[in-house]
Design a protein around this motif. Structure first.
Motif, short mmCIF file in Angstrom:
data_model
loop_
_atom_site.label_atom_id
_atom_site.label_comp_id
_atom_site.label_asym_id
_atom_site.label_seq_id
_atom_site.Cartn_x
_atom_site.Cartn_y
_atom_site.Cartn_z
N GLY A 182 49.00 9.27 44.63
CA GLY A 182 47.44 10.02 44.06
C GLY A 182 48.04 9.58 42.99
O GLY A 182 46.44 9.74 42.03
N ARG A 183 49.28 8.85 42.11
CA ARG A 183 48.88 8.53 40.44
C ARG A 183 47.82 6.80 40.35
O ARG A 183 47.36 7.11 39.41
CB ARG A 183 50.41 8.16 40.17
CG ARG A 183 50.75 6.93 39.12
CD ARG A 183 52.27 6.60 39.53
NE ARG A 183 52.44 6.03 40.22
CZ ARG A 183 53.73 6.08 40.82
NH1 ARG A 183 54.68 6.07 40.41
NH2 ARG A 183 53.95 5.19 42.07
N GLU A 184 47.99 6.19 41.32
CA GLU A 184 47.04 5.48 41.94
C GLU A 184 45.77 6.19 41.75
O GLU A 184 44.73 5.58 40.82
CB GLU A 184 47.15 4.33 42.24
CG GLU A 184 48.50 3.51 42.32
CD GLU A 184 50.26 4.33 42.60
OE1 GLU A 184 49.98 5.29 43.65
OE2 GLU A 184 50.93 3.81 42.47
N HIS A 185 45.41 7.32 42.66
CA HIS A 185 43.53 7.55 42.52
C HIS A 185 43.52 8.01 41.04
O HIS A 185 42.97 7.66 40.72
CB HIS A 185 43.84 8.07 43.37
CG HIS A 185 42.69 9.19 43.81
ND1 HIS A 185 42.15 10.71 44.20
CD2 HIS A 185 41.86 8.60 42.82
CE1 HIS A 185 40.84 10.66 44.45
NE2 HIS A 185 40.30 9.71 43.48
N ALA A 186 44.82 9.06 40.26
CA ALA A 186 44.54 9.13 38.74
C ALA A 186 44.14 8.11 37.89
O ALA A 186 43.34 7.90 37.34
CB ALA A 186 45.69 10.00 38.68
N LEU A 187 45.18 6.99 37.75
CA LEU A 187 44.55 5.75 37.62
C LEU A 187 42.76 5.29 37.70
O LEU A 187 42.64 5.36 36.72
CB LEU A 187 45.64 4.53 37.60
CG LEU A 187 47.04 5.36 37.21
CD1 LEU A 187 48.17 4.31 37.75
CD2 LEU A 187 47.15 5.14 35.10
N ALA A 188 42.95 5.28 38.58
CA ALA A 188 41.69 4.51 38.75
C ALA A 188 40.53 5.56 38.69
O ALA A 188 39.40 4.96 38.21
CB ALA A 188 41.44 4.07 40.86
N TRP A 189 41.00 6.53 37.92
CA TRP A 189 40.12 7.33 38.15
C TRP A 189 39.81 7.37 37.27
O TRP A 189 38.60 7.27 36.74
CB TRP A 189 40.21 9.17 38.82
CG TRP A 189 39.25 10.21 38.10
CD1 TRP A 189 37.62 10.92 39.05
CD2 TRP A 189 39.46 11.03 37.21
NE1 TRP A 189 37.77 11.76 38.13
CE2 TRP A 189 37.97 11.68 37.25
CE3 TRP A 189 40.08 11.09 35.65
CZ2 TRP A 189 38.41 12.73 36.00
CZ3 TRP A 189 40.77 11.90 34.96
CH2 TRP A 189 39.17 12.79 35.26
N LYS A 190 40.42 7.09 36.19
CA LYS A 190 39.85 7.33 34.75
C LYS A 190 39.69 6.17 34.36
O LYS A 190 38.61 5.82 33.27
CB LYS A 190 41.77 7.18 33.61
CG LYS A 190 41.12 7.56 32.74
CD LYS A 190 40.85 8.60 32.06
CE LYS A 190 41.44 8.83 29.89
NZ LYS A 190 39.78 9.76 30.08
N ILE A 191 39.84 4.73 34.94
CA ILE A 191 39.70 3.51 34.35
C ILE A 191 38.93 2.87 35.02
O ILE A 191 37.40 3.10 34.43
CB ILE A 191 40.67 2.65 35.44
CG1 ILE A 191 41.86 2.81 34.83
CG2 ILE A 191 40.10 0.92 35.17
CD1 ILE A 191 43.04 1.59 35.63
#
Ligand code: AMP
Ligand code: GLY
Length: 425
Positions: free
Chosen positions: A10-19
């Motif tokens: 979930g953290r990586e999804h959040a980072l990818a979404w923001k990036i």
């Protein structure tokens, strides 16, 4: 720019979404990524987060300008070092820097050496000695596996009986494997918890916001520790005055201490804090990566571009990055599989995702899902992080729960009191 995110949660999804929202970025890649992350990034499921040679090959062949490592395990294994040796710009500390999280005994010694306030502690490799120690304390304490245990190797104990049971589980039964070869017995700190995030290139520091997660499985902070059942930001306990103390007493000495020890740190330092009744901050733990699920509300709250911060830390020119601003509040409610953090079943069809996707104040990050045909099914302990923004924590919270209640799968488990303490009665 092309940015490669390493990880699949979930953290990586959040980072990818923001990036992906950055005007500087034309392509986001994820390795291995996940079926949920594939909405925001091109995923390479065959490239595992711990496989440094494969990551180097992928970053070079796809022309990645920046690699952002999400989870702690590859950092502890030295993946960032391998990628830097291959000439890549990497957000995430070296293996030496990652020891702050990978060994709790090392972290406590580091804090003691650099005058950073923490808990009193003792380290044991022998079960009988550890048992004798908790008997001599004769009261509350915290028993921790020294090594990485996915956030679950910590047992907060009320009395000697519980502490002895915790020692047996960690040291004798090896519930967390080799992470339990060594244990810490710590003073049990009292107060309110918050986590605080500082990005650094080893010299310059940019602080982000505070967040608070909910580690226990059940409402009212009962049940076992989990990876995190929900989170919110801001954390009202961290007033401006306390934040100043956190910076002066903890963040600056830690970043300086790492550099002085010969391990300048490039990445995010996650400071788990306990704030006592007098407002004094003490460190519960350091982590060497973003929190999960705290990153979910943090990126939803963040106005402005995260990429200059990540790239600045990786390149060593963080002082040139434009500051980001913050929206009022965000709350993330985790939907977990029934039974988590112990055994659970996977493969349950998930309903309601499309309906929730229409709400622009809500983002659903995928932590443990898989796509089967046209539909998502559960594929992990923590399944989804339903995250909402709002003008207040209360508003964000009711939006997050309204959305969470529209998503259904068999056995779904969620806490009903995420962020409740931040909402005035
Ligand atoms: P950790 O994985 O070290 O963050 O520990 C998980 C949780 O256990 C923390 O968020 C705290 O709630 C609790 N905890 C850890 N260490 C202590 C301590 N020394 N005193 C009180 N609570 C603690
Ligand atoms: N949410 C706790 C952690 O990421 O360690």
């Amino acid at each position: 720019m092309r940015v490669l995110v390493v990880g699949s949660g979930g953290r990586e999804h959040a980072l990818a979404w923001k990036i992906a929202q950055s005007p500087l970025v034309d392509r986001v890649l994820a390795a291995p990524g996940s079926d949920g992350i594939a909405r925001d990034a091109d995923c390479f499921p065959d490239v595992k987060a711990g496989d440094a040679p494969a990551l180097v090959r992928l970053a070079h062949s796809e022309g990645a300008d920046l690699v952002v490592i999400g989870p702690e395990a590859p950092l502890a294994d030295g993946v960032a070092d391998r990628l830097r040796e291959a000439g890549l710009a990497v957000f995430g500390p070296s293996r030496e820097g990652a020891r702050l999280e990978a060994s709790k005994a090392y972290a406590r010694a580091f804090m003691a050496r650099h005058g950073i306030p923490g808990a009193r502690f003792a380290v044991f490799e022998d079960l009988e000695r550890a048992r004798a120690h908790v008997q001599s304390l004769d009261g509350p304490c915290v028993v921790k596996a020294d090594g990485l245990a996915a956030g679950k190797g910590v047992m907060v104990c009320d009395d000697v009986r519980q502490a002895e049971a915790a020692l047996a589980e960690i040291m004798a039964e090896r519930r967390f494997g080799e992470a339990g070869a060594r244990v810490l017995v710590e003073e049990r700190l009292e107060g309110e918890e918050a986590s605080y995030y500082a990005i650094t290139d080893g010299r310059h520091i940019v602080t982000l916001a505070a967040a608070q997660d909910h580690k226990r499985a059940l409402d009212g902070d009962r049940g076992e520790n989990t990876g995190g059942m929900g989170a919110y930001s801001p954390a009202p306990v961290l007033t401006e005055a306390i934040e100043k103390r956190v910076l002066e007493e903890i963040v600056h000495p830690a970043v300086r201490g790492l550099a002085d020890d010969g391990h300048p740190y490039q990445g995010v330092l996650y400071v788990g804090l306990m704030i006592d009744a007098s407002g004094a901050p003490r460190v519960v733990e350091f982590n060497v990566r973003f929190g999960d699920p705290e990153t979910q509300p943090l990126v939803v709250r963040m106005n402005g571009d995260i990429v200059p911060l990540l790239a600045g830390a990786a390149r060593g020119d963080l002082d040139r990055a434009a500051p980001v601003g913050w929206g009022d509040a965000a709350v993330c409610v985790v939907l977990a599989s029934g039974g988590y953090p112990r055994d659970y079943e996977s493969g349950k069809p998930i309903a309601g995702l499309d309906a929730v996707a229409r709400d622009t104040d809500v983002v659903v990050f995928h932590a443990g899902t898989r796509r089967v045909g046209g539909h998502f099914v559960t594929a992990g302990g923590r399944v989804l992080g339903v995250t909402a923004r709002g003008a207040t924590v209360a508003e964000a919270r009711s939006r997050a729960y309204a959305a969470a209640d529209r998503i259904r799968f068999e056995g779904v488990h969620l806490r009903r009191d995420i962020a409740a303490r931040a909402v005035s009665p």
